[in-house]
Design a protein around this motif. Sequence first.
Motif, PDB file in Angstrom:
ATOM      1  N   ALA A  17       0.867  -1.184   0.148  1.00  0.00           N
ATOM      2  CA  ALA A  17      -0.005  -0.262  -0.048  1.00  0.00           C
ATOM      3  C   ALA A  17       1.138   1.241  -0.078  1.00  0.00           C
ATOM      4  O   ALA A  17       0.534   2.246  -0.730  1.00  0.00           O
ATOM      5  CB  ALA A  17      -0.961   0.074   1.208  1.00  0.00           C
ATOM      6  N   THR A  20       1.607   3.009  -3.333  1.00  0.00           N
ATOM      7  CA  THR A  20       0.502   3.857  -3.873  1.00  0.00           C
ATOM      8  C   THR A  20       0.922   5.225  -4.375  1.00  0.00           C
ATOM      9  O   THR A  20       0.443   5.595  -5.633  1.00  0.00           O
ATOM     10  CB  THR A  20      -0.721   4.046  -3.065  1.00  0.00           C
ATOM     11  OG1 THR A  20      -0.984   2.691  -2.601  1.00  0.00           O
ATOM     12  CG2 THR A  20      -2.020   4.553  -4.003  1.00  0.00           C
ATOM     13  N   VAL A  38      -1.105   7.877   3.414  1.00  0.00           N
ATOM     14  CA  VAL A  38      -1.783   6.619   2.614  1.00  0.00           C
ATOM     15  C   VAL A  38      -2.749   5.812   3.558  1.00  0.00           C
ATOM     16  O   VAL A  38      -2.666   5.507   4.774  1.00  0.00           O
ATOM     17  CB  VAL A  38      -0.666   5.689   1.983  1.00  0.00           C
ATOM     18  CG1 VAL A  38       0.116   4.992   3.013  1.00  0.00           C
ATOM     19  CG2 VAL A  38      -1.223   4.687   1.018  1.00  0.00           C
ATOM     20  N   THR A  39      -3.544   5.324   2.725  1.00  0.00           N
ATOM     21  CA  THR A  39      -4.893   4.560   3.726  1.00  0.00           C
ATOM     22  C   THR A  39      -5.292   3.468   2.886  1.00  0.00           C
ATOM     23  O   THR A  39      -5.427   3.181   1.585  1.00  0.00           O
ATOM     24  CB  THR A  39      -6.120   5.277   3.691  1.00  0.00           C
ATOM     25  OG1 THR A  39      -5.893   6.627   4.543  1.00  0.00           O
ATOM     26  CG2 THR A  39      -7.300   4.770   4.416  1.00  0.00           C
ATOM     27  N   MET A  40      -4.988   2.272   3.502  1.00  0.00           N
ATOM     28  CA  MET A  40      -5.415   1.108   2.890  1.00  0.00           C
ATOM     29  C   MET A  40      -6.670   0.515   3.471  1.00  0.00           C
ATOM     30  O   MET A  40      -6.867   0.563   4.840  1.00  0.00           O
ATOM     31  CB  MET A  40      -4.245  -0.379   3.387  1.00  0.00           C
ATOM     32  CG  MET A  40      -4.510  -1.667   2.831  1.00  0.00           C
ATOM     33  SD  MET A  40      -3.011  -2.682   3.165  1.00  0.00           S
ATOM     34  CE  MET A  40      -3.477  -2.753   5.038  1.00  0.00           C
ATOM     35  N   THR A  81      -6.466   1.313  -1.814  1.00  0.00           N
ATOM     36  CA  THR A  81      -5.590   2.231  -1.411  1.00  0.00           C
ATOM     37  C   THR A  81      -6.137   3.718  -1.623  1.00  0.00           C
ATOM     38  O   THR A  81      -6.165   3.851  -2.824  1.00  0.00           O
ATOM     39  CB  THR A  81      -4.005   1.798  -1.515  1.00  0.00           C
ATOM     40  OG1 THR A  81      -3.769   1.932  -2.918  1.00  0.00           O
ATOM     41  CG2 THR A  81      -3.734   0.564  -1.069  1.00  0.00           C
TER      42      THR A  81
END
Length: 100
Positions: A17, A20, A38-40, A81
Amino acid sequence: MVEGEEPTPFQFAASVADVTNMVSDLGSAGLEYINPDVTMAITRLPAEREVGLALTERVEHHGLAVGTAVMFDRDGVLGTTTVSAIANARRAVRLDHGRD
């Protein structure tokens, strides 16, 4: 993650992730955006240690960008993501070592 220890499936997915930003913000001049976030979000763990990212959308305006990618393995999509990025054009990371 600890050096010498096998990562868990979750740790492996999280490390993918983190890529990304490269998938979303790499252009002809190099990496001109930095990723502060960053978000997963996943619905299951990866089946194996083979995980890919496919960019689905990217928008930018006045030096801000957001990119979204699907995360997948051989069994199909397992999550998404999202990365938010800030322009950093004066200090772009050139991956070609300055070659034209």
